[in-house]
Scaffold this motif. Structure first.
Motif, PDB file in Angstrom:
ATOM      1  N   PRO A 172       0.836  -1.204   0.000  1.00  0.00           N
ATOM      2  CA  PRO A 172       0.000   0.000   0.000  1.00  0.00           C
ATOM      3  C   PRO A 172       0.870   1.253   0.000  1.00  0.00           C
ATOM      4  O   PRO A 172       1.938   1.268   0.614  1.00  0.00           O
ATOM      5  N   ILE A 173       0.380   2.280  -0.688  1.00  0.00           N
ATOM      6  CA  ILE A 173       1.170   3.511  -0.761  1.00  0.00           C
ATOM      7  C   ILE A 173       0.893   4.362   0.470  1.00  0.00           C
ATOM      8  O   ILE A 173      -0.265   4.580   0.843  1.00  0.00           O
ATOM      9  N   ASP A 174       1.969   4.795   1.107  1.00  0.00           N
ATOM     10  CA  ASP A 174       1.859   5.591   2.321  1.00  0.00           C
ATOM     11  C   ASP A 174       1.333   6.978   1.960  1.00  0.00           C
ATOM     12  O   ASP A 174       1.855   7.627   1.057  1.00  0.00           O
ATOM     13  N   GLY A 175       0.286   7.395   2.664  1.00  0.00           N
ATOM     14  CA  GLY A 175      -0.347   8.672   2.354  1.00  0.00           C
ATOM     15  C   GLY A 175       0.603   9.852   2.495  1.00  0.00           C
ATOM     16  O   GLY A 175       0.530  10.821   1.746  1.00  0.00           O
ATOM     17  N   LYS A 176       1.528   9.751   3.454  1.00  0.00           N
ATOM     18  CA  LYS A 176       2.407  10.900   3.706  1.00  0.00           C
ATOM     19  C   LYS A 176       3.558  10.974   2.705  1.00  0.00           C
ATOM     20  O   LYS A 176       3.837  12.023   2.136  1.00  0.00           O
ATOM     21  N   THR A 177       4.256   9.852   2.525  1.00  0.00           N
ATOM     22  CA  THR A 177       5.458   9.887   1.689  1.00  0.00           C
ATOM     23  C   THR A 177       5.158   9.648   0.212  1.00  0.00           C
ATOM     24  O   THR A 177       5.952  10.006  -0.642  1.00  0.00           O
ATOM     25  N   GLY A 178       3.993   9.050  -0.080  1.00  0.00           N
ATOM     26  CA  GLY A 178       3.686   8.727  -1.471  1.00  0.00           C
ATOM     27  C   GLY A 178       4.472   7.532  -1.968  1.00  0.00           C
ATOM     28  O   GLY A 178       4.501   7.244  -3.163  1.00  0.00           O
ATOM     29  N   GLU A 179       5.189   6.858  -1.039  1.00  0.00           N
ATOM     30  CA  GLU A 179       5.995   5.703  -1.418  1.00  0.00           C
ATOM     31  C   GLU A 179       5.289   4.421  -0.974  1.00  0.00           C
ATOM     32  O   GLU A 179       4.573   4.423   0.021  1.00  0.00           O
ATOM     33  N   PRO A 180       5.504   3.296  -1.679  1.00  0.00           N
ATOM     34  CA  PRO A 180       4.961   2.019  -1.211  1.00  0.00           C
ATOM     35  C   PRO A 180       5.563   1.676   0.151  1.00  0.00           C
ATOM     36  O   PRO A 180       6.756   1.898   0.378  1.00  0.00           O
ATOM     37  N   ASP A 181       4.755   1.186   1.054  1.00  0.00           N
ATOM     38  CA  ASP A 181       5.190   0.955   2.428  1.00  0.00           C
ATOM     39  C   ASP A 181       5.430  -0.536   2.690  1.00  0.00           C
ATOM     40  O   ASP A 181       4.485  -1.321   2.762  1.00  0.00           O
ATOM     41  N   PRO A 182       6.688  -0.937   2.840  1.00  0.00           N
ATOM     42  CA  PRO A 182       6.986  -2.356   3.056  1.00  0.00           C
ATOM     43  C   PRO A 182       6.385  -2.895   4.353  1.00  0.00           C
ATOM     44  O   PRO A 182       6.101  -4.080   4.474  1.00  0.00           O
ATOM     45  N   GLU A 183       6.164  -1.974   5.335  1.00  0.00           N
ATOM     46  CA  GLU A 183       5.622  -2.407   6.621  1.00  0.00           C
ATOM     47  C   GLU A 183       4.214  -2.982   6.470  1.00  0.00           C
ATOM     48  O   GLU A 183       3.790  -3.815   7.249  1.00  0.00           O
ATOM     49  N   ARG A 184       3.478  -2.472   5.489  1.00  0.00           N
ATOM     50  CA  ARG A 184       2.081  -2.891   5.320  1.00  0.00           C
ATOM     51  C   ARG A 184       1.937  -3.901   4.180  1.00  0.00           C
ATOM     52  O   ARG A 184       0.892  -4.026   3.572  1.00  0.00           O
ATOM     53  N   ARG A 185       3.037  -4.605   3.899  1.00  0.00           N
ATOM     54  CA  ARG A 185       3.056  -5.576   2.809  1.00  0.00           C
ATOM     55  C   ARG A 185       2.015  -6.673   3.021  1.00  0.00           C
ATOM     56  O   ARG A 185       1.856  -7.189   4.130  1.00  0.00           O
ATOM     57  N   ARG A 186       1.296  -7.029   1.974  1.00  0.00           N
ATOM     58  CA  ARG A 186       0.341  -8.140   2.016  1.00  0.00           C
ATOM     59  C   ARG A 186       0.581  -9.045   0.822  1.00  0.00           C
ATOM     60  O   ARG A 186       0.953  -8.575  -0.245  1.00  0.00           O
ATOM     61  N   VAL A 187       0.332 -10.327   1.023  1.00  0.00           N
ATOM     62  CA  VAL A 187       0.355 -11.234  -0.121  1.00  0.00           C
ATOM     63  C   VAL A 187      -1.090 -11.605  -0.425  1.00  0.00           C
ATOM     64  O   VAL A 187      -1.795 -12.180   0.416  1.00  0.00           O
ATOM     65  N   ALA A 188      -1.566 -11.222  -1.593  1.00  0.00           N
ATOM     66  CA  ALA A 188      -2.978 -11.430  -1.953  1.00  0.00           C
ATOM     67  C   ALA A 188      -3.114 -12.659  -2.837  1.00  0.00           C
ATOM     68  O   ALA A 188      -2.376 -12.794  -3.826  1.00  0.00           O
ATOM     69  N   HIS A 189      -4.021 -13.564  -2.427  1.00  0.00           N
ATOM     70  CA  HIS A 189      -4.328 -14.740  -3.253  1.00  0.00           C
ATOM     71  C   HIS A 189      -5.727 -14.560  -3.821  1.00  0.00           C
ATOM     72  O   HIS A 189      -6.702 -14.790  -3.112  1.00  0.00           O
ATOM     73  N   PRO A 190      -5.847 -14.147  -5.061  1.00  0.00           N
ATOM     74  CA  PRO A 190      -7.188 -13.925  -5.621  1.00  0.00           C
ATOM     75  C   PRO A 190      -7.970 -15.229  -5.640  1.00  0.00           C
ATOM     76  O   PRO A 190      -7.413 -16.295  -5.849  1.00  0.00           O
ATOM     77  N   ARG A 191      -9.279 -15.090  -5.387  1.00  0.00           N
ATOM     78  CA  ARG A 191     -10.172 -16.253  -5.476  1.00  0.00           C
ATOM     79  C   ARG A 191     -10.922 -16.145  -6.787  1.00  0.00           C
ATOM     80  O   ARG A 191     -11.567 -15.142  -7.058  1.00  0.00           O
ATOM     81  N   TYR A 192     -10.766 -17.197  -7.616  1.00  0.00           N
ATOM     82  CA  TYR A 192     -11.384 -17.116  -8.931  1.00  0.00           C
ATOM     83  C   TYR A 192     -12.681 -17.927  -9.004  1.00  0.00           C
ATOM     84  O   TYR A 192     -13.158 -18.251 -10.058  1.00  0.00           O
ATOM     85  N   GLY A 193     -13.285 -18.365  -7.826  1.00  0.00           N
ATOM     86  CA  GLY A 193     -14.584 -19.048  -7.822  1.00  0.00           C
ATOM     87  C   GLY A 193     -15.641 -18.155  -8.459  1.00  0.00           C
ATOM     88  O   GLY A 193     -15.561 -16.919  -8.367  1.00  0.00           O
ATOM     89  N   GLN A 194     -16.666 -18.764  -9.105  1.00  0.00           N
ATOM     90  CA  GLN A 194     -17.686 -18.012  -9.824  1.00  0.00           C
ATOM     91  C   GLN A 194     -18.300 -16.920  -8.946  1.00  0.00           C
ATOM     92  O   GLN A 194     -18.413 -15.774  -9.362  1.00  0.00           O
ATOM     93  N   ALA A 195     -18.644 -17.302  -7.694  1.00  0.00           N
ATOM     94  CA  ALA A 195     -19.360 -16.368  -6.833  1.00  0.00           C
ATOM     95  C   ALA A 195     -18.533 -15.137  -6.515  1.00  0.00           C
ATOM     96  O   ALA A 195     -19.068 -14.041  -6.341  1.00  0.00           O
ATOM     97  N   ALA A 196     -17.258 -15.349  -6.450  1.00  0.00           N
ATOM     98  CA  ALA A 196     -16.403 -14.233  -6.049  1.00  0.00           C
ATOM     99  C   ALA A 196     -16.088 -13.299  -7.214  1.00  0.00           C
ATOM    100  O   ALA A 196     -15.562 -12.213  -7.028  1.00  0.00           O
ATOM    101  N   LEU A 197     -16.395 -13.712  -8.423  1.00  0.00           N
ATOM    102  CA  LEU A 197     -16.061 -12.876  -9.571  1.00  0.00           C
ATOM    103  C   LEU A 197     -17.025 -11.695  -9.679  1.00  0.00           C
ATOM    104  O   LEU A 197     -18.204 -11.805  -9.412  1.00  0.00           O
ATOM    105  N   ALA A 198     -16.483 -10.610 -10.064  1.00  0.00           N
ATOM    106  CA  ALA A 198     -17.361  -9.464 -10.252  1.00  0.00           C
ATOM    107  C   ALA A 198     -16.756  -8.517 -11.273  1.00  0.00           C
ATOM    108  O   ALA A 198     -15.548  -8.316 -11.284  1.00  0.00           O
ATOM    109  N   ARG A 199     -17.585  -8.039 -12.127  1.00  0.00           N
ATOM    110  CA  ARG A 199     -17.097  -7.029 -13.063  1.00  0.00           C
ATOM    111  C   ARG A 199     -17.094  -5.689 -12.367  1.00  0.00           C
ATOM    112  O   ARG A 199     -17.962  -5.405 -11.532  1.00  0.00           O
TER     113      ARG A 199
END
Lengths: 291, 379, 272
Positions: free
Chosen positions: B350-377
């Motif tokens: 996530p980009i830090d609001g103050k510095t405008g730089e990506p913040d390593p402290e708030r790093r997340r690993v996102a695993h998208p769910r591609y099940g039908q129900a979870a899909l959304a346009r």
């Protein structure tokens, strides 16, 4: 000769006009060198021997000439080692450390090269002469520096001060501090680093600098002329003795003594050329800074 | 013999060579300092060797203050980048130097020195070259002389500055293996500096990634590659795709896609930068409900791996994907082919609001769910 | 930098500074103090005395002219030594340093012997009414001699390092040899040429030994500035001598400054 032969096939294809230009340029350059450099050198020896070998030898073994030789050697023996130690110390400080005012220090080391020899002598007269800063004190203690041997030595040291440093600084700069640092990490002391690592790497450049320093020390005229007082047999170095004989219209004698100095110059040139030819890569880039 | 580096800083004029660096090195460890030029890795190595000193911070070895010990007495073996062999000394004299300059009381006898130097020369496989001068040796041989010279003083710590930097590719690889074996034999604590990630990942037990005077990440080679902790590590090590995304209500918004993903629980809404490795992009030739529509621009086969360059109009950028060569053939991927691209997982900063730089402290690993129900346009 | 890795910083720098202070700085300070003792008005009075002014003009005029001649001839000699092979080239190359090695007094009497009306060269010139020895022309000849090696030695390494590709590129683009030299090579050589020029000039201005024998030292005509200082010293006019010395030194400083500026300027091209 090999170079000439290998260049020949190329040259054959060059137009006649260009070969003429080459020949002309070489001719003009050699002509100038002959006329302006070689002829004066030849003149020294011809004039020295004009009145025969007997006169020549007599001029050189004359007591005043021998005294001048002795004094010239004495001055060089004091001035050259002092400037050698200085040159090594200055190069060590300038190339192994960063400090403020380094550029200024470099300019200061070079300074004597751009000061007229006469001014170089003058400054010591103003410092130690009868009317100089230390004049009264020296007189009170019956110490004579100006118009005496110490003055000659001081003026010579000033004039020849940059030679060794100027040879060593660019070389040591190019070599960097890596080997010295490696020696340090391996546990060597300062003197061990200097004598076992640095000195072997700079020995030929050091010799080169000493050679040039010595040539100038023995041949210096203007600066020592101002501080010598021209006391025959006491404060006359070889170049000053040449002047005295010349002003006495003893041309044969003047040129005989001058031929000794010319020989010194020739020996210096030969050794210098040999060092450049044999150890050129260990001398680093040499920019002419004067003599 | 644990070496503790705490809060070291070193400045050269306006340039911060080291900026609050802390690290601890365990006995027998083989550590790589990896980073681009100017990252401070060589400065850190020189401080360890005693050839440079920090402006602030501490350096201790089992509690002993190393900064008070001069380079001369530190007993550290250092192999210089350009070896710094004494060029007027033979191989034998180079290796013997550290023993010969010892004070008389601690200096081994002549015979002992000769014996030790001979053994070292054999160990680094330079038998028969003892009387040569450095100028008469190849690059690889010089490197081994430098190593033997450093080992001669029986150092407690071995430091190598870009040990393979000046060698050609062939020699590099064989010397690398040899050095690894030597370390396994000697168990000597070793720190080496390199800008070559392959070298660091292959040789070291632990890799320290440095950038602009700071440590970005410390970890095993696997951790460094699989779980980069900062955007810099992602970009510096291995290949990666970088894309601007948004975190919105626990979902990941990227281009025309709004992906439900595990791993974003409780993440505040924010712009973010996402990284995804080429091998973590799945390509499907048929249009799917979710995933970006893309066109294959270029494909080339390097050994068993196919590299695919994709145009992704909804992201306004191209992506690079990797898949097995056979799989690429099976899916009939050719330039111009339309595919659907689905990231298997992305690392999001996530980009830090103050510095405008990506913040390593708030790093997340996102695993998208591609099940039908979870899909959304999104539209 | 708080701590230094290699030992000997204090010793080497301390020795260097002490030595420079005693040998160079202190005496030069004495000169400055002595000269300032007579004040600006006194300084001006000393400098503007007709013999001093004439010597000033001769020293700098002849030195400038000799440096110009040495720049031209030095360029030619450096070119010939670097670019052409001919028998005895090494010997000629070594000979270039002769004026550096030959003591100036020896050069002085040798040049005088050559250019005196009855000398080897002088006797050839005499029928044409050209007098060299004991005139200002003699001063010029001596200055050319002592300043000769500078231009050659500054140009040689630059010429050797010069990329032949540049010339070949110019030729392939249709430039003649002369155009190539004037438009391509000369601008590359100019910084080194100017450096050599400045060094030769500085040397010629201060030269004493080789000049005084051939010049004849006729006041107002062939008397150089260093000789003026010597004469003032012989008359115990220390302050006047110091004043003239300071003027020379200031001019030397300006030359040194010019040299360092030129060297900085020349590095624009040297560091690609």
């Amino acid at each position: 000769m090999a170079a000439v032969v290998s260049a020949a096939p190329l040259r054959r294809h060059r137009p006649i006009g260009r070969r003429l230009v080459h020949g002309l340029l070489i001719g003009v350059a050699l002509g100038f060198l002959l006329l302006f450099l070689l002829l004066p050198l030849a003149a020294v020896f011809v004039e020295a021997l004009r009145k025969g070998l007997g006169t020549y030898v007599a001029a050189i073994v004359h007591p005043e000439a021998l005294a001048a030789i002795e004094l010239t050697l004495l001055v060089a023996v004091i001035a050259v080692p002092l400037n050698t130690v200085f040159g090594v110390a200055a190069a060590w400080a300038m190339t192994h450390f960063d400090f403020r005012g380094k550029a200024l220090l470099g300019a200061l080391i070079d300074l004597p090269f751009s000061v007229s020899p006469v001014v170089s002598g003058l400054i010591y007269v103003l410092l130690f002469g009868a009317q100089g800063w230390f004049g009264p004190w020296l007189q009170a203690h019956d110490i004579k520096l100006i118009f005496a041997v110490p003055g000659l030595v001081l003026a010579t040291i000033f004039v020849t001060l940059p030679f060794v440093a100027r040879e060593l600084i660019p070389l040591m700069q190019a070599q960097g501090s890596d080997e010295e640092e490696a020696a340090r990490v391996l546990g060597a002391s300062g003197w061990q680093i200097f004598f076992r690592v640095t000195l072997p790497n700079i020995r030929w450049a050091l010799l080169y600098g000493v050679l040039l320093c010595n040539a100038r020390a023995m041949g210096e005229f203007g600066a020592v002329s101002v501080v010598s007082g021209h006391i025959r047999g006491l404060t006359n170095t070889l170049p000053l003795h040449v002047e005295i004989l010349y002003n006495d219209y003893n041309y044969a004698g003047a040129f005989a003594v001058a031929s000794l100095l010319a020989l010194l110059a020739l020996v210096t040139l030969c050794l210098k050329t040999f060092l450049e030819w044999r150890y050129g890569s260990e001398l680093a880039a040499r920019a002419p800074r004067g003599h | 013999m644990t070496i503790a580096i705490t809060h070291l800083s070193r400045r050269f004029a306006e340039f911060r060579a080291l900026d609050d660096v802390s690290l601890s090195i365990a006995p027998g460890e083989f550590v790589a300092l990896l980073g681009p030029s100017g990252s401070g890795k060589t400065t850190l190595l020189r401080i360890l060797a005693g050839l440079d000193f920090p402006d602030s911070g501490e350096l201790t070895q089992d509690g002993r203050d190393l900064l008070r010990v001069s380079a001369r007495d530190r007993g550290v073996g250092l192999v210089f980048q350009h070896y710094a062999l004494f060029r007027h000394m033979t191989v034998f004299e180079n290796v013997a130097f550290g023993l010969r300059v010892r004070p008389r009381a601690r200096r081994p006898s002549k015979a002992e020195i000769a014996d030790r130097v001979d053994r070292l020369i054999k160990r680094v496989q330079l038998d028969g070259l003892a009387q040569r001068y450095p100028a008469q040796l190849s690059g690889g041989q010089r490197q081994r002389v430098a190593l033997a010279r450093a080992l001669a003083i029986e150092p407690g710590l071995l430091l190598l500055d870009e040990p393979f930097g000046a060698l050609d590719a062939q020699v590099r690889i064989s010397l690398r293996r040899w050095l690894r074996h030597l370390h396994e034999e000697l168990h000597l604590t070793t720190v080496f500096v390199t800008h070559d990630q392959e070298e660091a990942l292959e040789l070291a037990d632990r890799v320290v990634v440095m950038n602009r005077g700071r440590i970005e990440q410390v970890g095993t080679p696997e951790e460094i590659y699989q779980q980069p902790a900062t955007p810099f590590v992602f970009e510096f090590i291995g290949k990666s795709n970088k894309l601007p995304v948004r975190i919105q209500n626990g979902r990941l918004v990227a281009g025309d896609q709004r992906l439900d993903a595990d791993g974003l629980d409780g993440a505040a809404d924010a712009g973010a930068i996402a990284y995804v490795r080429p091998e973590h992009l799945a390509l499907t030739p048929t249009p799917l409900e979710s995933g970006w529509r893309a066109t294959v621009r270029h494909i080339y086969l390097a050994g068993s791996i196919a590299h695919v360059e994709l145009d992704v109009p909804s992201l306004g950028q191209s992506l690079e994907a990797e898949l097995g060569g056979e799989e690429a053939q099976r899916r009939a991927l050719q330039p111009g082919a339309a595919v659907t691209v689905q990231p298997r997982h992305l690392t999001v900063f996530p980009i830090d609001g103050k510095t405008g730089e990506p913040d390593p402290e708030r790093r997340r690993v996102a695993h998208p769910r591609y099940g039908q129900a979870a899909l959304a346009r999104w539209r | 930098m708080a701590r230094r890795v290699l030992p000997g910083f204090g010793l080497s720098l301390g020795y260097t500074l002490a030595y420079l202070g005693l040998i160079v700085f202190l005496p030069l300070a004495a000169l400055a103090v002595k000269a300032s003792g007579i004040g600006m008005a006194g300084l001006w009075k000393t400098i503007s005395a007709p013999p001093v002014l004439a010597a000033l003009r001769l020293s700098f005029g002849a030195a400038l002219l000799s440096a110009v001649i040495n720049a031209a001839v030095g360029l030619l000699v450096a070119w010939v030594l670097v670019r052409y092979t001919f028998p005895g080239r090494r010997l000629v190359d070594a000979l270039v340093d002769l004026p550096f090695a030959l003591p100036t007094a020896v050069a002085g009497i040798a040049l005088t012997a050559l250019y005196a009306p009855n000398g080897w060269i002088g006797s050839w010139l005499a029928p044409f009414g050209i007098k060299v020895a004991f005139t200002s022309l003699g001063v010029l000849v001596a200055m050319i001699f002592v300043g000769f090696p500078f231009v050659v030695r500054t140009l040689q390494p630059v010429l050797e390092a010069l990329d032949r590709d540049v010339e070949e590129a110019a030729t392939s683009l249709g430039a003649s040899r002369l155009q190539t030299f004037v438009r391509v090579l000369f601008p590359l050589l100019l910084p080194a040429l100017l450096t050599g020029f400045a060094l030769a000039l500085a040397r010629a201005v201060g030269e004493y030994g080789s000049v005084i024998f051939i010049a004849g030292n006729i006041p107002m005509k062939s008397e150089i500035l260093p000789l003026v200082i010597v004469k003032q010293l012989e008359q115990f006019k220390y302050a006047d001598a110091a004043a003239v010395g300071v003027v020379m030194l200031v001019l030397s400083f300006l030359l040194l400054l010019a040299i360092s500026l030129l060297q900085r300027w020349s590095r624009r091209w040297a560091e690609r």
